[in-house]
Design a protein around this motif. Structure first.
Motif, mmCIF file in Angstrom:
data_model
loop_
_atom_site.group_PDB
_atom_site.id
_atom_site.type_symbol
_atom_site.label_atom_id
_atom_site.label_comp_id
_atom_site.label_asym_id
_atom_site.label_seq_id
_atom_site.Cartn_x
_atom_site.Cartn_y
_atom_site.Cartn_z
ATOM 1 N N SER A 88 0.817 -1.221 0.000
ATOM 2 C CA SER A 88 0.000 0.000 0.000
ATOM 3 C C SER A 88 0.852 1.273 0.000
ATOM 4 O O SER A 88 0.309 2.369 -0.109
ATOM 5 N N PRO A 90 3.248 4.515 -0.711
ATOM 6 C CA PRO A 90 3.195 5.419 -1.861
ATOM 7 C C PRO A 90 4.480 5.476 -2.691
ATOM 8 O O PRO A 90 4.403 5.690 -3.893
ATOM 9 N N LYS A 110 5.579 10.430 2.267
ATOM 10 C CA LYS A 110 5.180 11.146 3.480
ATOM 11 C C LYS A 110 4.468 10.240 4.483
ATOM 12 O O LYS A 110 3.907 10.702 5.469
ATOM 13 N N SER A 111 4.430 8.919 4.191
ATOM 14 C CA SER A 111 3.775 7.981 5.106
ATOM 15 C C SER A 111 4.761 7.430 6.110
ATOM 16 O O SER A 111 5.900 7.116 5.758
ATOM 17 N N GLU A 112 4.273 7.274 7.308
ATOM 18 C CA GLU A 112 5.071 6.587 8.326
ATOM 19 C C GLU A 112 4.151 5.589 9.012
ATOM 20 O O GLU A 112 3.147 5.975 9.609
ATOM 21 N N ILE A 113 4.480 4.320 8.867
ATOM 22 C CA ILE A 113 3.644 3.286 9.463
ATOM 23 C C ILE A 113 4.473 2.513 10.479
ATOM 24 O O ILE A 113 5.611 2.140 10.208
ATOM 25 N N THR A 114 3.889 2.331 11.653
ATOM 26 C CA THR A 114 4.571 1.593 12.715
ATOM 27 C C THR A 114 3.822 0.291 12.953
ATOM 28 O O THR A 114 2.604 0.304 13.119
#
Lengths: 377, 377
Positions: A88, A90, A110-114
């Motif tokens: 998913s 970008p 610009k996404s940050e997923i933890t």
């Protein structure tokens, strides 16, 4: 705590390879995770369902991988969820970093997923295969062996050994592959040029079918090694382990007849289509069979279902020799047998209406198949 | 007893159209059959599930049909089985002939298949739609209306009327199409040039989705007629009947807000991808929501799941005006809403964190959508 950056698409491809071994509804919860091992020379991804295990190595030297490793380490992640998250993202440039409490931070654009991970020590050890001289096989040849035999293995657990395919490599550099569910049998013999240590093993047919999806056509050869209860197919980057079935495989050589009273040659696809028509009606009969009748130099197929109706047709033959005969069998076995034949023409050879008949593609001497008739009286 | 010959492929296409209405597990067993009516000018095939009925007429004048009728008559046949048998036949030239006891003999090449049928008088009557001035609509326009609204209808039977789409044709030649499941709403207004009798009906959204698969792009226009409980979409050869939902549709006009405190324009696909990332984690939260926050001229989306992890990202905007705001909603509603928008850019307009917000594609003034936020405190 590890840290690396990688190309999204390359990473996804490796993740999806390893995912093939992972069953998210596994009875052993930890096997729904995948293991990531980050070392200085590359990353190893590992997935397993207890029967099959797949390791995929991504090297820092691989083109397009975009792999830069800052720190080594290891972590377990829920396989399906982790892969959904990665796909998913970008940007094609991903940064993955472990933080406190087995958490993984993934940055992309610009996404940050933890994500919460698990301690990699909880993961079971993938058993190693003891060293032997591996057999080097073309992937294409091995896939062909599998597609020509594995379908004939049993899908029922009543005789577990029959759910496997018997692979025997003998002194004469001959590799025999045979599968049977006791109603039909398919055996392929090939002559090898190179050879490794001899072996005589029974590989679960399900593992073999999975093998054909894991190794795509870009992988030209695989090394095959065996230990007493496990087998390894290994290419440059992928290791595919499968457990072996325990027990003695029945002696199938004595089942294959040599003398016949009648022989018919058919066009493979027209026979298959006729059997597909027959099957539509035989499915609605009590014993599920079609009757094939040789009489007056003609061949006819016939099914009668009291509920649904009947099919009656003359089968086109290319040649026909021998005695008259009437034989009943499950058309599904013949359809599946014909699917495994690459030749355009097939020869069916009969002994009697109660003995198994054989099928061979014309000019395909190394693949022989057997179908057992059904007694209808 | 009827007799006719027909082209296999043409016949199959018509059979498969009619099959779309047939549910083989219907509680009324006779509805698992299809009805064949053979008249001198052509054949009518009929299938129904009680809610939807489809008639497909094949004319003796149609090119490629190869239809020659020797004798008229009618018969019922088990739909799935009959279609499998027809598609299995070897030759494109088929001869179908009724024999004694409602049996059908099908000849094709050297195959002869006999099927048991049923007396056509057992089949229920497809209700006729009372005559009115039909509305002539382009199929493309009607399919667009459906794809832009039907998804917003409810899939739950707790308020049956909301499982339909409200179609209203008024004096001003304006056709309004609206669907809502009470959490989100989608409304399309179009101005017609031609017009039929006024109507105000609620069509099951499931029927409308089936409509879009039955009428392919070769059918340019359909005639739409209504009766008190049924509706008919009719092209030259296909008649598609659906039951209407009974009851009053709620007044949705008053729900659509006109004044806003904040407006944001996004690129449709980048917003959708961000929401798909958010959904991966919101699925693992208690209320299943994402928080969108406007602050300091930036927009941020945020989801925190105590079990799985969190996603935190700045959303790219094209323009942003108005006050700061924080609003929580189900990202799935926004994803589905964005799928219905054909424009490249979408404007979201907000009133407050507890009032529904609207979406419109830029330069798409006739389609407006609403999503209700979820209170998270």
């Amino acid at each position: 705590m590890f840290q690396f950056s990688i190309n999204k698409n390359f990473f996804l491809q490796a993740l999806n390879t390893v995912k093939r071994a992972i069953n998210t509804k596994n009875a052993i919860p930890i096997l729904s995770t995948l293991k990531m091992e980050i070392a200085t020379e590359g990353i190893t991804l590992i997935g397993s369902n207890g029967q099959i295990s797949i390791e995929n190595f991504i090297s820092i030297d691989q083109e397009n991988a975009g792999l830069i490793i800052d720190d080594p380490g290891s972590l377990l992640l829920e396989a399906n969820f982790f892969i959904s998250v990665i796909s998913s993202l970008p940007s094609v440039e991903l940064e993955l970093k472990e933080i406190e409490n087995q958490q993984l931070v993934i940055k992309s654009g610009k996404s940050e997923i933890t994500l919460k991970g698990k301690d990699s020590h909880q993961y079971p050890r993938i058993q190693e295969v003891s060293p032997m001289t591996p057999l080097l096989l073309e992937t294409k040849v091995l896939k062909e062996l599998i597609s020509e035999t594995a379908f004939a293995a049993s899908s029922q657990e009543s005789r577990p050994i029959l759910t496997g395919v018997h692979f025997v490599l003998n002194d004469q550099k001959q590799l025999k592959t045979v599968a049977t569910d006791s109603h039909r049998l398919s055996q392929k013999l090939i002559q090898l040029e190179n050879v490794g240590d001899h072996f005589d093993v029974v590989i679960p047919s399900r593992s073999l079918k999975e093998f054909t999806t894991v190794f795509d056509d870009t992988v030209e050869t695989v090394e095959v090694s065996f230990s007493h209860n496990q087998m390894l197919f290994k290419s440059e980057y992928i290791s595919f382990y499968t457990r072996l079935l325990e027990g003695n495989y029945p002696d199938t050589d004595r089942l294959i007849p040599k003398e016949f009273i009648s022989k018919i040659t058919f066009n493979v696809s027209s026979l298959r289509q006729a059997m597909e028509r027959a099957r539509l009606l035989s499915n609605a009969t009590q014993n599920g069979t079609v009757k094939m009748e040789i009489k007056d130099n003609r061949v006819r197929s016939y099914v009668h279902s009291p509920e649904v109706g009947q099919v009656d047709e003359e089968l086109e033959t290319i040649s026909l020799t021998g005695e008259d005969l009437s034989i009943s069998f499950n058309p599904n076995y013949l359809i599946e047998a014909l699917k495994a034949i690459k030749a355009e023409e097939v020869e069916l050879c009969f002994i009697s209406s109660i003995r198994p008949f054989t099928l061979k593609g014309t000019e395909e001497d190394n693949l022989i198949q057997l179908i057992t008739p059904v007694r209808t009286h």
